[in-house]
Design an enzyme around this catalytic site. Structure first.
Site, PDB file in Angstrom:
ATOM      1  N   GLU A   1       0.823  -1.210   0.000  1.00  0.00           N
ATOM      2  CA  GLU A   1       0.000   0.000   0.000  1.00  0.00           C
ATOM      3  C   GLU A   1       0.855   1.256   0.000  1.00  0.00           C
ATOM      4  O   GLU A   1       0.632   2.189  -0.778  1.00  0.00           O
ATOM      5  CB  GLU A   1      -0.935  -0.007   1.222  1.00  0.00           C
TER       6      GLU A   1
ATOM      7  N   ASP B   1       1.106   3.968  -3.131  1.00  0.00           N
ATOM      8  CA  ASP B   1       0.709   5.365  -2.955  1.00  0.00           C
ATOM      9  C   ASP B   1       1.827   6.326  -3.337  1.00  0.00           C
ATOM     10  O   ASP B   1       1.601   7.329  -4.025  1.00  0.00           O
ATOM     11  CB  ASP B   1       0.287   5.610  -1.502  1.00  0.00           C
TER      12      ASP B   1
ATOM     13  N   SER C   1      -7.116   1.594  -4.161  1.00  0.00           N
ATOM     14  CA  SER C   1      -5.956   2.230  -3.545  1.00  0.00           C
ATOM     15  C   SER C   1      -5.064   2.910  -4.568  1.00  0.00           C
ATOM     16  O   SER C   1      -4.330   3.838  -4.227  1.00  0.00           O
ATOM     17  CB  SER C   1      -5.115   1.197  -2.789  1.00  0.00           C
TER      18      SER C   1
END
Length: 531
Positions: free
Chosen positions: A251, A255, A448
């Protein structure tokens, strides 16, 4: 009255919205970031959110006046009378006040033993152990001395069970898979080639995992781009703690790599916090009111079904998102990867994506080459167990004025009505993003990826327009805004199907990059840049 027992002698009242459901091991998101619960002799720290000097209110179409962070703190910081009451209350029950109260969002942090916390807040704290970890748990309501009623709005951190899930999916190998670098996705969506976001800072909220500088350097070298300057900000003891590619590192790296390769030249501030309601809310408020790093856009790829949040926690986080709008900060949020059910029974939307003050980001399956898209439909691979975009209708937040013409389906509760997502972008891991995590190149998707994609685009817009876009939703739903989107008309996320215009699985559609930048420049014209 004996001042030593001033609060202990008072009638107790329920802290509204503090009711916590019984612990269900199967419902607890797996996590590696919640600290071990304190034993009887250990100390814990809670965040007490107190009433502001003056509540901040704004029209649904946005704040009439954009404030600097400093102005917001002066006008809407903690009520001194409320702070004094909490400090006196803490002293009586043997709790320590940590440092000066945080001016925004009016937070006083208290530390003390489990036994002292139980006496102070009228709760019973127990320990639960599951495959996901060992947690400190409370059930039912928090009870306050009646003199604190109205002065204390929330008490967070008594219970440290995990609150949120990261919304990313690692691609499963299939013969017909395709993958792209974020730069290639930007090319397909018409993002301005060669543009930079110098002078901008992108904030990322992370509730676990970490990044390695060597991976960041190697990844951006492979793209022929300069690596971003990254600052790790610790919130509530959270730190940059890289682990394995299968954990939350996926994650964090997704990002960073998506947002910073889209918004070349932007700085990145990563706010690391424990995966609890306290950590989540403290991380967002820290980012929104950060006068050092000053992010103009914040990306959040974590969340959970609205039903998994206490009312006090969802209210506090929603207020933090509203404050972001006040100071000219855009928040982009992933809508979830489990279709219209959000991983539960019946239909649910994910929070904080359902907050009316954030840009909720849904997912598509994208195919194309260069600057030409050959196919784009709603992401739905539920049939083979590989996820689907979230989306639906909130049960907590009413239909905003800027969604009135969007034909949002009827809510199931009288309080609900806000439709999600607002926008979409490539999220299917089968058409996912090439990223580097823990020394390995892999392909990752999920909504995400869409939140940092949009965050990068907004950072580009902020730089090109010379003004922070701030609260973007009204502009993206305004008359004529549809020209800035590629309308997604095929596919579904379970209960909701795509069609012309807004829908509850692809929102307004995927971005036409340059048109979005132009649209945000017009919509932000009356506001000054975030400071």
């Amino acid at each position: 009255m004996d001042t030593a027992s001033r609060f202990a002698a008072q009638h107790r009242v329920v802290l509204g919205g503090s009711e916590k459901k019984p612990f269900a091991a199967e419902a607890a998101p797996a996590t590696t970031t919640v600290p071990e619960p304190s034993t009887e002799g250990g100390e814990i720290t809670v965040s007490v959110i107190v009433a502001p000097k003056k509540p901040f209110t704004m029209d649904e179409d946005g704040p009439q006046e954009r404030l600097t962070r400093e102005e917001f703190a002066v006008r809407h910081g903690a009520n001194p009378a409320s702070v004094e009451l909490v400090q006196a209350f803490a002293k009586e029950f043997g709790l320590t006040v940590e440092g000066s109260p945080r001016p925004c969002p009016c937070t006083v942090r208290l530390s003390g033993s489990v036994a002292a916390m139980e006496r102070a807040f009228g709760v019973s704290l127990t320990t639960e152990t599951t495959e996901g970890g060992t947690f400190r748990v409370r059930e039912g309501a928090i009870y306050l001395p009646e003199e604190l009623d109205g002065h204390v709005l929330a008490v967070l951190g008594l219970d440290n069970r995990p609150q949120a899930r990261p919304h990313f999916r690692v691609a499963t190998p299939h013969a017909d898979n395709v993958s792209y670098t974020p730069v290639q996705v930007g090319g397909l969506y018409g993002f301005p080639a060669g543009a930079t976001a110098s002078g901008q800072t992108i904030g990322l909220i992370e509730l676990g995992g970490g990044y390695r500088e060597a991976d960041v350097t190697a990844y951006f070298q492979s793209l022929g781009l300069p690596a971003p300057a990254i600052t790790a900000v610790s919130v509530d003891g959270g730190t940059n703690t890289p682990g394995t590619a299968n954990g939350a590192d996926g994650e964090v790296m997704l990002d960073i790599e998506v947002s910073a390769s889209i918004a070349t030249g932007a700085k990145v501030a990563v706010y690391f916090a424990p995966n609890t309601d306290q950590g989540f809310i403290d991380a967002v408020t820290t980012a929104v009111h950060d006068t050092t790093n000053k992010p103009s856009v914040i990306s959040i790829s974590w969340g959970g079904p609205e039903s998994s949040w206490t009312t006090q926690a969802s209210t506090a986080l929603n207020a933090a998102c509203q404050a972001a709008a006040a100071v000219g900060v855009t928040i982009t949020v992933a809508c979830g990867d489990d279709g219209s059910t959000d991983g539960g029974t019946g239909n649910h939307v994910d929070f904080p994506a359902s907050s009316p003050y954030v840009l909720a980001c849904g997912g598509t399956t994208l195919e194309g080459s260069g600057t030409t898209i050959s196919s784009e439909v709603v992401w739905n691979e539920l049939a083979i167990g590989e996820g689907a975009t979230g989306g639906g209708v909130s049960t907590l937040f009413p239909l905003p004025t800027w969604q009135q013409s969007s034909k949002v389906p009827a809510p199931t509760t009288s309080a609900g009505g806000r439709g999600t997502p607002d926008v979409a972008g490539d999220a299917d891991p089968s058409t996912g993003y090439e990223v580097r995590v823990d020394g390995e190149t892999t392909v990752i998707g999920g909504t995400s990826a869409v939140a940092p994609l949009w965050a990068g685009l907004i950072a580009l817009a902020n730089q090109q327009n010379g003004v922070a876009a701030g609260f973007v939703n009204p502009a993206l739903y305004a008359a004529g805004a549809s020209k800035a989107f590629r309308d997604i008309t095929q596919g579904n996320n379970g209960a909701f199907s795509a069609g012309p215009g807004w829908d509850a699985c692809s929102g307004q559609g995927s971005p036409v990059g340059n048109a979005i930048i132009t649209l945000l420049g017009v919509g932000s014209g009356a506001a000054s840049s975030a400071k």
